[in-house]
Design an enzyme around this catalytic site. Structure first.
Site, PDB file in Angstrom:
ATOM      1  N   HIS A 157      -9.463   1.128   4.740  1.00  0.00           N
ATOM      2  CA  HIS A 157      -8.188   1.274   5.452  1.00  0.00           C
ATOM      3  C   HIS A 157      -8.415   2.229   6.632  1.00  0.00           C
ATOM      4  CE1 HIS A 157      -4.128   2.549   6.410  1.00  0.00           C
ATOM      5  NE2 HIS A 157      -3.724   1.421   5.850  1.00  0.00           N
ATOM      6  N   GLY A 207       2.848  -1.119   4.325  1.00  0.00           N
ATOM      7  CA  GLY A 207       2.905   0.297   3.965  1.00  0.00           C
ATOM      8  C   GLY A 207       4.340   0.700   3.660  1.00  0.00           C
ATOM      9  N   GLY A 208       4.984   1.326   4.638  1.00  0.00           N
ATOM     10  CA  GLY A 208       6.317   1.897   4.453  1.00  0.00           C
ATOM     11  C   GLY A 208       7.323   0.964   3.785  1.00  0.00           C
ATOM     12  N   GLU A 255      -6.862   4.654   7.714  1.00  0.00           N
ATOM     13  CA  GLU A 255      -6.681   6.076   7.417  1.00  0.00           C
ATOM     14  C   GLU A 255      -7.919   6.648   6.736  1.00  0.00           C
ATOM     15  OE1 GLU A 255      -2.867   5.641   5.483  1.00  0.00           O
ATOM     16  OE2 GLU A 255      -2.039   5.045   7.415  1.00  0.00           O
ATOM     17  N   ASN A 266       0.872  -1.176   0.000  1.00  0.00           N
ATOM     18  CA  ASN A 266       0.000   0.000   0.000  1.00  0.00           C
ATOM     19  C   ASN A 266       0.910   1.228   0.000  1.00  0.00           C
ATOM     20  OD1 ASN A 266      -1.798   2.055   0.527  1.00  0.00           O
ATOM     21  ND2 ASN A 266      -2.272   1.410   2.621  1.00  0.00           N
ATOM     22  N   TRP A 267       1.029   1.856  -1.165  1.00  0.00           N
ATOM     23  CA  TRP A 267       1.982   2.964  -1.285  1.00  0.00           C
ATOM     24  C   TRP A 267       1.480   4.242  -0.618  1.00  0.00           C
ATOM     25  CZ3 TRP A 267       4.059   2.863  -7.061  1.00  0.00           C
ATOM     26  CH2 TRP A 267       4.692   1.630  -7.294  1.00  0.00           C
ATOM     27  N   LYS A 268       0.204   4.290  -0.282  1.00  0.00           N
ATOM     28  CA  LYS A 268      -0.395   5.501   0.309  1.00  0.00           C
ATOM     29  C   LYS A 268      -0.095   6.713  -0.590  1.00  0.00           C
ATOM     30  CE  LYS A 268      -0.152   3.278   4.777  1.00  0.00           C
ATOM     31  NZ  LYS A 268      -0.062   3.387   6.222  1.00  0.00           N
ATOM     32  N   GLU A 303      -5.446  -4.882  10.722  1.00  0.00           N
ATOM     33  CA  GLU A 303      -4.421  -3.863  10.919  1.00  0.00           C
ATOM     34  C   GLU A 303      -4.699  -3.067  12.191  1.00  0.00           C
ATOM     35  OE1 GLU A 303      -2.351  -2.721   7.025  1.00  0.00           O
ATOM     36  OE2 GLU A 303      -4.187  -1.576   7.116  1.00  0.00           O
ATOM     37  N   SER A 356       3.438  -2.043  10.426  1.00  0.00           N
ATOM     38  CA  SER A 356       4.897  -2.071  10.627  1.00  0.00           C
ATOM     39  C   SER A 356       5.526  -3.409  10.256  1.00  0.00           C
ATOM     40  CB  SER A 356       5.243  -1.678  12.073  1.00  0.00           C
ATOM     41  OG  SER A 356       4.786  -0.369  12.345  1.00  0.00           O
ATOM     42  N   GLY A 374       2.455   2.296  10.874  1.00  0.00           N
ATOM     43  CA  GLY A 374       3.366   3.420  10.699  1.00  0.00           C
ATOM     44  C   GLY A 374       4.053   3.855  11.982  1.00  0.00           C
TER      45      GLY A 374
HETATM   46  P1  PGA Z   1       2.864   0.332   7.683  1.00  0.00           P
HETATM   47  O1  PGA Z   1       1.407   0.550   7.054  1.00  0.00           O
HETATM   48  O2  PGA Z   1       3.384  -0.979   7.128  1.00  0.00           O
HETATM   49  O3  PGA Z   1       3.658   1.513   7.210  1.00  0.00           O
HETATM   50  O4  PGA Z   1       2.704   0.276   9.155  1.00  0.00           O
HETATM   51  C1  PGA Z   1       0.512  -0.537   6.900  1.00  0.00           C
HETATM   52  C2  PGA Z   1      -0.784  -0.053   6.317  1.00  0.00           C
HETATM   53  O5  PGA Z   1      -1.247   1.040   6.681  1.00  0.00           O
HETATM   54  O6  PGA Z   1      -1.417  -0.739   5.472  1.00  0.00           O
END
Ligand code: PGA
Length: 255
Positions: free
Chosen positions: A99, A237-238, A101, A9-11, A171, A216, A177
């Site tokens: 998600h 994510g990251g 967010e 997930n590149w956000k 999640e 994470s 994050g």
């Molecule tokens: P993260 O994000 O791996 O940077 O914690 C995961 C996500 O939000 O899908």
């Protein structure tokens, strides 16, 4: 058995040049791998405007692509929205729905998330429905109630035969994050709870639904999740923005 999925997930990250470098690296490494690609499916979810670029680069490879969000509407006066039919025109196979967010920063309710997931399913996309509790929820013992409330509107409307067409991502918000990842046992417990809820919709299909962990995830902790019986991959994510990290995470899930 559910298939193993490793979704990036590149956000709100990327550029034409950075995406080109990342995707070319993924393709090169993935093609040179000795392990049959069918044992794990890599998926990338770039910002929507870069989906055509992903399609151009990934077409014909074993790597799939998808979107981070969609509209529950199919057409009309909905400024800024993107419909499932549009994603399909650009070869998307997956779309994230709900998600944290989106739920927190864009006030998406579980009812809206359910209607997005159903719109995706009905159009032939695979929705990746995200659920998870806050730190406060966990500390007050409300984790399973929260997950249940987040899933209920979808499960109540889902045709049992359609269950096998969805993916769930667990999640916990306190792990996204933050660098603070959940341990394997905590994740397994939540995944087993989710699978049990899915079994109430359709016992026969529940084992075939991929339940992913996200929060994470990195190369250093991926095998701890891969070792859990109800973890069928990860939503990253990251670390999905770093070629070597993303590929090592994938390797942890190659059986
Ligand atoms: P993260 O994000 O791996 O940077 O914690 C995961 C996500 O939000 O899908």
């Amino acid at each position: 058995m559910a298939r193993n999925l490793v979704i990036g997930n590149w956000k709100l990250n990327g550029s034409l040049a950075a995406n080109q470098e990342l995707l070319s690296g993924l393709i090169a490494e993935n093609q040179s791998s000795q392990v049959p690609p069918s044992s794990v499916e890599f998926v990338v979810c770039p910002p929507a405007i870069y989906i055509p670029q992903a399609q151009t680069l990934l077409n014909g490879t074993s790597i799939s692509w998808g979107a981070q969000d969609i509209s529950n509407e199919s057409r009309g006066a909905f400024t800024g929205e993107i419909a499932t039919s549009m994603l399909l025109e650009f070869g998307c196979r997956y779309v994230l729905a709900g998600h944290s967010e989106r739920r927190q920063r864009f006030a998406e309710s579980s009812a809206l998330v359910a209607s997005k997931a159903l719109a995706a399913l009905n159009s032939g996309l695979i929705p990746v429905v995200c659920v998870g509790e806050t730190l406060h929820d966990r500390e007050s013992g409300a984790t399973f109630n929260v997950i249940s409330e987040q899933l209920e509107p979808l499960l109540a409307q889902l045709n049992p035969h359609a269950l096998k067409g969805i993916v769930i991502a667990y999640e916990p918000l306190w792990a996204i994050g933050t660098g603070r990842n959940a341990d394997g046992n905590t994740v397994q417990e939540a995944h087993a709870y989710i699978r049990n809820k899915l079994a109430q919709v359709d016992l026969a299909s529940a084992d075939n639904v991929s339940i992913l962990y996200g929060g994470s995830v990195k190369a250093a902790n991926a095998s701890e999740y891969a070792a859990q019986s109800d973890v069928d991959g990860v939503l990253v994510g990251g670390a999905s923005l770093v070629i070597t990290e993303f590929l090592s995470i994938g390797k942890a899930f190659k059986s």
